[in-house]
Design an enzyme around this catalytic site. Structure first.
Site, short mmCIF file in Angstrom:
data_model
loop_
_atom_site.label_atom_id
_atom_site.label_comp_id
_atom_site.label_asym_id
_atom_site.label_seq_id
_atom_site.Cartn_x
_atom_site.Cartn_y
_atom_site.Cartn_z
N HIS A 146 -57.01 -54.98 -10.46
CA HIS A 146 -56.70 -53.76 -9.69
C HIS A 146 -55.24 -53.40 -9.92
O HIS A 146 -54.39 -54.28 -10.01
CB HIS A 146 -56.94 -53.99 -8.19
CG HIS A 146 -57.05 -52.72 -7.44
ND1 HIS A 146 -55.95 -52.05 -6.96
CD2 HIS A 146 -58.13 -51.96 -7.10
CE1 HIS A 146 -56.35 -50.94 -6.37
NE2 HIS A 146 -57.66 -50.85 -6.44
N ASP B 7 -65.70 -53.16 -6.39
CA ASP B 7 -66.92 -52.87 -7.15
C ASP B 7 -67.71 -54.11 -7.55
O ASP B 7 -68.82 -53.99 -8.05
CB ASP B 7 -66.55 -52.07 -8.42
CG ASP B 7 -66.05 -50.68 -8.08
OD1 ASP B 7 -66.71 -50.01 -7.27
OD2 ASP B 7 -65.00 -50.30 -8.59
#
Ligand code: CMC
Length: 435
Positions: free
Chosen positions: A312, A370
């Protein structure tokens, strides 16, 4: 600068030509930034920051993230508290209105949502004419921008009541459009929204009920869907949200801005990762690839492969949303009677092995939101091509809140970055017949 941003002294920038002073501002959680808005005017220099890794494009009061500590808060509330205790619609209200709703406000909001859930009958023709197998994200984006031609009066809300109506209609209709795009993709008749259901029940009913079989939304799936939508509700200046603000900064209407945001979300490095994770694991199981071999491939710089659902831009610790998604996925699978789901088992083993691998440790790569959500959606019977649509449904209140904040900001300017030109120098023009 607006809001709780305060001036905290100055920095000195020494250039070959001169030295200038740059104001430093500090946000309410201590994040500091240089205000370089006058830099080019004063010095002729610009800043160079591909991917806007270090660039703050706005100040915002909506969402706070501390990526080093794995903290996510909306309007001051921890994501854990919101996810465990709220319906998704409460969180949507919080993001858009800046405060949690009272019971009366919540009921009025839900009621308004129900009363605006249908889409214009003529829009059904659009759905009918998409080819079989059209990706629901393409349909979703096109349908949202089409809303501006069917409901032009709600394009640019000015008064508060107009805004409430626009926002509620968009939240409610996106859910209907999302479910219809699924029905279209499987060739089944559309199921209309019903006043007897709550927001998430309604969505599941529109997805799974059909003229030949009754469907009763399962409370376990309804709870999980509320949680999943909540953990996607906003994430400050990510790619799609920045797109929504950027398009809106040109004065484009809310629908056009959200439609562009949906397109940005579709990419596999962003919201499309939930679909990519399940495809990656299904492929690995089918091809008998071990988690170790996926990890080795992800580390191999000669390969373009990345471990989907990992890493991320902001989080350098475990993504707090991934924790909630994993827990929810586990409960969902247990309650729906498939606790030995091979994809979930594989995902947990992959996570375990990756978190112990030096490459992932050195680069602070953890599962992101996700990694587990797609597995949960799959357990609810939602097909893979709908996963990113669900992300969009969850992110919608955040996009709306950010668009409104952008529109109302005194610091608002059209988004227009600079560049460093590296092309050819001036050339002599040669007419076509002489070339
Ligand atoms: N697998 C293998 N290596 C990775 C991964 C990964 N998933 N993610 C980052 N890296 C490596 C990358 O190769 C780079 O290595 P080096 O420094 O040696 O060049 C380093 O880690 C930093 O990566 P980056 O690409 O510079 O980081 P970024 O902030 O630009 O990208 C990201 C962030 C999310 C796009 C990236 O981590 C990624 O591609 N992840 C996989 C896709 C994914 O799961 N996306 C969902 C993001 S969360 C939800 C959302 O925003 O929608």
């Amino acid at each position: 600068m607006e809001g709780l941003y305060v001036r905290k002294g100055e920095a000195e920038l020494k250039l070959p030509e001169k030295t200038i002073r740059i104001p430093i501002y500090e946000g309410s959680e201590g994040e500091r930034g240089f205000d370089i808005s006058a830099l080019r005017k004063e010095t002729g220099y610009i800043t160079y920051d591909p991917g806007l890794v270090n660039t703050g494009a706005c100040d915002s009061q909506i969402t706070y993230i501390n990526g080093e500590k794995g903290i996510l808060r909306h309007r001051g509330y921890d994501i854990e508290d919101l996810a465990e205790n709220c319906y998704f619609l409460e969180v949507a209200y919080l993001l858009i209105h800046g405060k949690l709703p009272s019971k009366r406000e919540y009921n009025a909001f839900s009621d308004l949502m129900n009363r605006n859930s249908m889409i214009h009958e003529d829009m059904h023709n659009f759905f009918r004419n998409y080819p079989e197998g059209a990706h629901p994200m393409a349909v979703l984006s096109a349908m949202v921008v089409s809303l501006s031609s069917f409901y032009p009066e709600m394009e640019n809300p000015v008064a508060n009541e107009d805004m409430d109506m626009t926002v509620t209609r968009l939240l409610s209709k996106l859910r209907t459009i999302a479910a219809f795009s699924y029905k279209k993709s499987v060739g089944e008749p559309f199921v209309y929204p019903s006043h007897k259901y709550t927001y998430c029940e309604n969505f599941l009913n529109m997805m799974f009920s059909s003229p030949v079989s009754d469907y009763k939304p399962d409370p376990v799936a309804v709870r999980a869907l509320n949680l999943y939508l909540t953990i996607h509700a906003d994430h400050e200046q990510n790619c799609s949200t920045s797109v929504v603000r950027f398009v809106g900064s040109a004065g484009s209407n809310l629908y056009a801005s959200i439609s562009a945001g949906i397109c940005a979300l579709w990419g596999p490095l962003h919201g499309g990762a939930n679909e990519a994770v399940v495809n990656m694991i299904e492929g690995a199981i089918r091809d008998k690839l071990s988690p170790e071999s996926l990890i080795a491939k992800a580390k191999d710089k000669a390969s373009k492969f990345r471990l989907m659902g990992f890493g991320h831009r902001v989080y350098k610790a475990y993504d707090p949303r991934a924790k909630i998604a994993k827990r929810t996925c586990k409960k969902l699978l247990e309650k729906l009677g498939s606790s030995k789901d091979p994809i979930f088992e594989y995902a947990m083993e992959l996570e375990d092995k990756a978190l112990k691998d030096q490459y992932f440790v050195d680069k602070n790569l953890y599962p992101n939101v996700d990694f587990y959500t797609g597995i949960g959606y799959r357990a609810m019977g939602i097909p893979t091509s709908m996963f990113t649509v669900l992300f969009a449904l969850g992110r919608l209140p955040g996009w709306i809140a950010q668009w409104l904040e952008m529109r109302d900001s005194k610091a608002q300017k059209i988004g227009r970055p600079r560049q460093i030109y590296t092309g050819p120098l001036k050339k002599e023009f040669v007419p076509l017949d002489k070339r």
